[in-house]
Design an enzyme around this catalytic site. Structure first.
Site, short mmCIF file in Angstrom:
data_model
loop_
_atom_site.label_atom_id
_atom_site.label_comp_id
_atom_site.label_asym_id
_atom_site.label_seq_id
_atom_site.Cartn_x
_atom_site.Cartn_y
_atom_site.Cartn_z
CG ASP A 102 2.14 72.85 16.53
OD1 ASP A 102 2.53 71.35 17.24
OD2 ASP A 102 2.22 73.33 17.22
CB ALA A 158 7.55 80.66 10.51
NE ARG A 159 12.96 80.09 12.05
CZ ARG A 159 12.52 80.67 13.08
NH1 ARG A 159 11.78 81.71 12.89
NH2 ARG A 159 12.52 80.74 14.67
CD GLU A 188 15.07 87.03 5.69
OE1 GLU A 188 15.70 87.67 6.94
OE2 GLU A 188 14.03 86.52 6.21
CG HIS A 205 12.87 88.35 9.18
ND1 HIS A 205 13.83 87.35 9.21
CD2 HIS A 205 12.31 87.98 10.25
CE1 HIS A 205 13.76 86.50 10.11
NE2 HIS A 205 12.96 87.04 10.82
CB ILE A 206 9.61 95.00 10.26
CG1 ILE A 206 8.38 93.77 10.07
CG2 ILE A 206 10.64 95.05 9.14
CD1 ILE A 206 7.30 95.87 9.08
#
Length: 231
Positions: A102, A158-159, A188, A205-206
């Site tokens: 990061d 995440a994405r 999606e 996406h839960i």
């Protein structure tokens, strides 16, 4: 005031909001524990080959599978924000060896039991790579899959744009990637080829979808709206 129920802000035109003097809020605390617990749960499910064994049982077949221990595995966290830190705490309790990439986190913010790495060296060392960073830029493409260990596990809560899905599919076919869990996708609802692979867990996406987590998100969203109008 725009009060977003969720942590991501990619669906809001922040530049226009700023020009128009519109305050924008999100609810980053609500999803944290929900996503972290699901991430570790799916990782354990992958490394013990639970989906395949479950499918065999439902087909009336009794076959055992020998998996891996999470203890002592090298797990690379890409992103060390709220969710990344929560995942790290759970992994540390189990005994995994934690690596963090990061660029926005200072060395002094990393606990002594965690090793901060650059992206390439982290990818080369990792037995597991799990994505928890913000932004929409590609992180794992053909180049990155090319330098990974054989048998690595990939997780993304995440994405969707962070992973090249075609490169991931190629890595699954070659055996470079032993298994993957994806909760987010480029498009999606997802209807792509990854659904063909039994070693891939796909969820809709839960990540934040626990009763407790959603309740906190919705309460925080309303509080942000009220506080925004008070300013």
């Amino acid at each position: 005031v725009i009060s977003r129920c969720g942590s991501g802000l990619s669906n809001i035109d922040l530049d226009s909001a700023k020009k128009l003097g519109i305050a924008v809020y999100n609810t980053p605390e609500g999803p944290t524990q929900s996503v972290a617990e699901l991430t570790v749960g799916c990782l354990l499910t992958l490394i013990r080959d639970v989906p395949r064994v479950n499918n065999m049982m439902h087909a009336g077949k009794w076959e055992k599978a020998t998996g891996h221990l999470l203890k002592d595995m090298k797990v690379l966290l890409i992103g060390y924000g709220r969710i990344g830190k929560s995942v790290a705490r759970i992994l540390n309790a189990i005994g995994a060896k934690i690596l963090v990439y990061d660029p926005f986190v200072l060395d002094k913010e990393i606990p002594g039991h965690i090793t901060k790495v650059d992206l390439t060296s982290g990818i080369k060392k990792a037995d597991v790579i799990t994505l928890h960073n913000s932004g929409e830029d590609l992180i794992l493409g053909e180049t990155e899959f090319g330098v990974m260990k054989s048998g690595v596990y990939i997780l993304n809560s995440a994405r969707g744009n962070l992973i090249d899905e075609e490169a991931l599919e190629s890595a699954l076919i070659s055996g470079k990637v032993s298994g993957a869990w994806l909760d987010t996708f480029k498009e999606e609802p997802y209807t792509g080829n990854l659904s063909k692979y039994s070693q891939v867990i796909l969820t809709t996406h839960i990540g934040s979808y626990t009763i407790e987590g959603r309740k906190k998100m919705e309460f925080d969203c309303v509080e942000n709206l009220i506080n925004g109008f008070r300013l």
